[in-house]
Design a protein around this motif. Structure first.
Motif, PDB file in Angstrom:
ATOM      1  N   GLU A  92      16.071  32.705  -6.331  1.00 54.99           N
ATOM      2  CA  GLU A  92      16.371  31.271  -6.110  1.00 54.99           C
ATOM      3  C   GLU A  92      17.686  30.717  -6.896  1.00 54.99           C
ATOM      4  OE1 GLU A  92      15.707  29.820  -3.360  1.00 54.99           O
ATOM      5  OE2 GLU A  92      13.724  30.570  -2.658  1.00 54.99           O
ATOM      6  N   LEU A  93      17.498  31.144  -8.123  1.00 49.18           N
ATOM      7  CA  LEU A  93      18.568  30.606  -9.113  1.00 49.18           C
ATOM      8  C   LEU A  93      19.850  31.010  -8.780  1.00 49.18           C
ATOM      9  CD1 LEU A  93      18.815  28.968 -11.518  1.00 49.18           C
ATOM     10  CD2 LEU A  93      18.464  30.855 -13.197  1.00 49.18           C
ATOM     11  N   ALA A  94      20.141  32.161  -8.369  1.00 46.93           N
ATOM     12  CA  ALA A  94      21.284  32.838  -8.074  1.00 46.93           C
ATOM     13  C   ALA A  94      22.192  31.993  -7.139  1.00 46.93           C
ATOM     14  CB  ALA A  94      21.027  34.323  -7.374  1.00 46.93           C
ATOM     15  N   PHE A  95      21.613  31.118  -6.036  1.00 46.22           N
ATOM     16  CA  PHE A  95      22.337  30.462  -5.175  1.00 46.22           C
ATOM     17  C   PHE A  95      23.044  29.400  -6.057  1.00 46.22           C
ATOM     18  CE2 PHE A  95      22.979  26.811  -2.237  1.00 46.22           C
ATOM     19  CZ  PHE A  95      23.905  27.482  -1.258  1.00 46.22           C
ATOM     20  N   PRO A  96      22.319  28.500  -6.632  1.00 42.28           N
ATOM     21  CA  PRO A  96      23.308  27.496  -7.328  1.00 42.28           C
ATOM     22  C   PRO A  96      24.274  27.839  -8.568  1.00 42.28           C
ATOM     23  CG  PRO A  96      20.648  27.427  -8.019  1.00 42.28           C
ATOM     24  CD  PRO A  96      21.117  28.307  -6.788  1.00 42.28           C
ATOM     25  N   ARG A  97      23.839  28.961  -9.056  1.00 42.19           N
ATOM     26  CA  ARG A  97      24.632  29.481 -10.000  1.00 42.19           C
ATOM     27  C   ARG A  97      26.114  30.126  -9.576  1.00 42.19           C
ATOM     28  NH1 ARG A  97      22.888  33.757 -14.534  1.00 42.19           N
ATOM     29  NH2 ARG A  97      24.967  33.363 -15.136  1.00 42.19           N
ATOM     30  N   ASN A 115      27.683  19.252  -7.481  1.00 41.31           N
ATOM     31  CA  ASN A 115      26.705  18.823  -6.812  1.00 41.31           C
ATOM     32  C   ASN A 115      25.934  19.663  -5.744  1.00 41.31           C
ATOM     33  OD1 ASN A 115      26.294  15.935  -7.420  1.00 41.31           O
ATOM     34  ND2 ASN A 115      28.302  15.693  -6.839  1.00 41.31           N
ATOM     35  N   LEU A 116      26.770  20.588  -5.424  1.00 42.15           N
ATOM     36  CA  LEU A 116      26.057  21.574  -4.504  1.00 42.15           C
ATOM     37  C   LEU A 116      25.029  22.541  -5.266  1.00 42.15           C
ATOM     38  CD1 LEU A 116      28.902  22.827  -2.359  1.00 42.15           C
ATOM     39  CD2 LEU A 116      26.857  21.878  -1.413  1.00 42.15           C
ATOM     40  N   GLY A 117      25.536  23.001  -6.717  1.00 49.69           N
ATOM     41  CA  GLY A 117      24.607  23.549  -7.541  1.00 49.69           C
ATOM     42  C   GLY A 117      23.444  22.801  -8.098  1.00 49.69           C
ATOM     43  N   LEU A 118      23.538  21.434  -8.185  1.00 46.23           N
ATOM     44  CA  LEU A 118      22.309  20.712  -8.426  1.00 46.23           C
ATOM     45  C   LEU A 118      21.386  20.584  -7.197  1.00 46.23           C
ATOM     46  CD1 LEU A 118      23.908  17.753 -10.512  1.00 46.23           C
ATOM     47  CD2 LEU A 118      22.522  19.338 -11.367  1.00 46.23           C
ATOM     48  N   GLU A 119      21.992  20.293  -6.045  1.00 45.97           N
ATOM     49  CA  GLU A 119      20.949  19.943  -4.884  1.00 45.97           C
ATOM     50  C   GLU A 119      20.802  21.131  -4.147  1.00 45.97           C
ATOM     51  OE1 GLU A 119      19.977  16.956  -4.761  1.00 45.97           O
ATOM     52  OE2 GLU A 119      20.982  15.953  -6.218  1.00 45.97           O
ATOM     53  N   GLY A 120      21.730  22.174  -3.816  1.00 43.09           N
ATOM     54  CA  GLY A 120      21.368  23.191  -3.340  1.00 43.09           C
ATOM     55  C   GLY A 120      21.902  22.894  -1.670  1.00 43.09           C
ATOM     56  N   ALA A 121      22.112  23.888  -1.278  1.00 40.51           N
ATOM     57  CA  ALA A 121      22.401  23.713   0.454  1.00 40.51           C
ATOM     58  C   ALA A 121      22.032  24.808   1.315  1.00 40.51           C
ATOM     59  CB  ALA A 121      24.091  23.666   0.331  1.00 40.51           C
ATOM     60  N   ASP A 122      22.111  24.446   2.673  1.00 41.27           N
ATOM     61  CA  ASP A 122      21.962  25.303   3.704  1.00 41.27           C
ATOM     62  C   ASP A 122      20.237  26.072   3.562  1.00 41.27           C
ATOM     63  OD1 ASP A 122      24.267  25.228   4.790  1.00 41.27           O
ATOM     64  OD2 ASP A 122      25.218  26.704   3.414  1.00 41.27           O
ATOM     65  N   GLY A 123      19.437  25.100   3.124  1.00 39.93           N
ATOM     66  CA  GLY A 123      18.138  25.511   2.727  1.00 39.93           C
ATOM     67  C   GLY A 123      17.832  26.251   1.627  1.00 39.93           C
ATOM     68  N   ASN A 124      18.906  26.601   0.737  1.00 39.38           N
ATOM     69  CA  ASN A 124      18.836  27.230  -0.602  1.00 39.38           C
ATOM     70  C   ASN A 124      18.503  25.916  -1.523  1.00 39.38           C
ATOM     71  OD1 ASN A 124      19.314  30.028   0.199  1.00 39.38           O
ATOM     72  ND2 ASN A 124      21.348  28.990   1.017  1.00 39.38           N
ATOM     73  N   ASN A 129      15.635  21.744  -7.645  1.00 34.83           N
ATOM     74  CA  ASN A 129      14.559  22.599  -6.973  1.00 34.83           C
ATOM     75  C   ASN A 129      13.932  23.633  -8.012  1.00 34.83           C
ATOM     76  OD1 ASN A 129      16.877  22.153  -4.513  1.00 34.83           O
ATOM     77  ND2 ASN A 129      14.766  20.902  -4.529  1.00 34.83           N
ATOM     78  N   VAL A 130      14.896  24.418  -8.334  1.00 29.66           N
ATOM     79  CA  VAL A 130      14.391  25.696  -9.134  1.00 29.66           C
ATOM     80  C   VAL A 130      13.490  25.256 -10.373  1.00 29.66           C
ATOM     81  CG1 VAL A 130      14.695  27.621 -10.558  1.00 29.66           C
ATOM     82  CG2 VAL A 130      15.949  27.110  -8.228  1.00 29.66           C
ATOM     83  N   ALA A 131      13.969  24.148 -10.958  1.00 35.70           N
ATOM     84  CA  ALA A 131      13.368  23.442 -12.254  1.00 35.70           C
ATOM     85  C   ALA A 131      12.065  22.784 -11.876  1.00 35.70           C
ATOM     86  CB  ALA A 131      14.526  22.559 -12.930  1.00 35.70           C
ATOM     87  N   ASP A 132      11.854  22.308 -10.896  1.00 35.30           N
ATOM     88  CA  ASP A 132      10.760  21.660 -10.560  1.00 35.30           C
ATOM     89  C   ASP A 132       9.780  22.703  -9.904  1.00 35.30           C
ATOM     90  OD1 ASP A 132       9.053  19.623  -9.866  1.00 35.30           O
ATOM     91  OD2 ASP A 132       9.828  19.754  -7.654  1.00 35.30           O
ATOM     92  N   LEU A 142      16.074  28.041 -17.462  1.00 32.18           N
ATOM     93  CA  LEU A 142      17.328  28.203 -17.284  1.00 32.18           C
ATOM     94  C   LEU A 142      18.115  26.963 -16.549  1.00 32.18           C
ATOM     95  CD1 LEU A 142      18.047  31.740 -17.343  1.00 32.18           C
ATOM     96  CD2 LEU A 142      18.896  30.372 -18.960  1.00 32.18           C
ATOM     97  N   ALA A 143      17.203  26.590 -15.320  1.00 28.76           N
ATOM     98  CA  ALA A 143      17.792  25.662 -14.433  1.00 28.76           C
ATOM     99  C   ALA A 143      17.912  24.486 -15.105  1.00 28.76           C
ATOM    100  CB  ALA A 143      16.661  25.455 -12.998  1.00 28.76           C
TER     101      ALA A 143
END
Length: 264
Positions: A92-97, A115-124, A129-132, A142-143
């Motif tokens: 899951e971390l790979a997408f925002p990275r 912001n895309l990295g922080l919030e995610g996108a397209d259901g990712n 999210n990863v930190a939580d 790491l998130a």
């Protein structure tokens, strides 16, 4: 030798031999008695131990079963819950990275990428999210770091401090850099005393030729702003004595001279 002297000598010898033999016999009897006593004590102890084991065999068996169950439960938890969770969190971390890395080299649109990295996108998932969702995993840890650095670049300093403070690492580079980033956030909101504290923590977290002189220098500059010139002199001196070949060490003489002059 006269018969009389010979007879007296033999009598004395026999008397002495007999006495010594008797003494040795007594010593042997005492030794055997002591050995028997020790053996009896051991037998009594063994007998009591057997009786205790017989009396407590059921509780002991239950305790043994409990230990085995706990051990097997731990192995099962690690294999079927912890390890799969770590793998899922890492994926899951790979997408925002991807967006975070793009923002590091992008000329424009950096805020949007962060912001895309922080919030995610397209259901990712994004970093938040990863930190939580995976707070107990290394990827979740790491998130927090990536989220904190992202907020720092977005100039949301309170959020940067919040997430970077949740990050914990003994890594040679990430550990000091995270603490130094908190120092930067405090410096940007004019909390210089806190900034100085975190710069010093960053400098001392891991000793190396990159992060240590960097944060010693930032700490020294902050100490100068706070008019704590003696501390600034001490910090700049550490760079001169131990990291003279670093980027900060090349021009450290002029900063050290300024601190020394200000102390006077």
């Amino acid at each position: 030798m006269s018969p009389l002297i010979f007879n007296e000598t033999m009598a004395t010898y026999k008397k002495k031999y007999k006495a010594e033999g008797k003494k040795q016999e007594i010593q042997m009897d005492e030794s055997e008695f002591e050995t028997a006593g020790v053996l009896n004590t051991l037998d009594e102890t063994a007998s009591k131990s057997e009786q205790w084991i017989e009396k407590n065999s059921k509780p002991l068996f239950i305790a043994l079963i409990a230990i085995v169950v706990i051990f097997l439960g731990y192995l099962g938890y690690t294999k079927y819950i912890v390890e799969p969770n770590e793998v899922k969190a890492s994926n899951e971390l790979a997408f925002p990275r991807k967006y975070f890395d793009e923002a590091a080299t992008a000329g424009t649109g950096i805020d949007s990428l962060l912001n895309l990295g922080l919030e995610g996108a397209d259901g990712n998932y994004g970093f938040l999210n990863v930190a939580d969702k995976f707070s107990g995993t290394e990827a979740g840890n790491l998130a927090n770091y990536y989220a904190g650095v992202s907020y720092l670049q977005l100039k949301d300093y309170e959020k940067a401090i919040e997430y970077l403070s949740k990050f914990d690492s003994d890594d040679e580079m990430l550990g000091p850099v995270a603490l130094g980033a908190i120092g930067d956030a405090f410096a940007d909101i004019d909390q210089s005393s806190d900034a100085l504290d975190y710069y010093e923590k960053a400098a001392n977290k891991k000793t190396n030729d990159f992060t240590t002189p960097l944060f010693l220098f930032k700490a020294g500059q902050t100490a100068m702003e706070l008019k704590n010139y003696s501390k600034a002199e001490s910090l700049f001196t550490k760079i001169k004595e131990n990291y003279s070949k670093s980027d900060q060490g090349r021009d450290i003489e002029k900063y050290l001279a300024a601190a020394k002059y200000a102390v006077k």
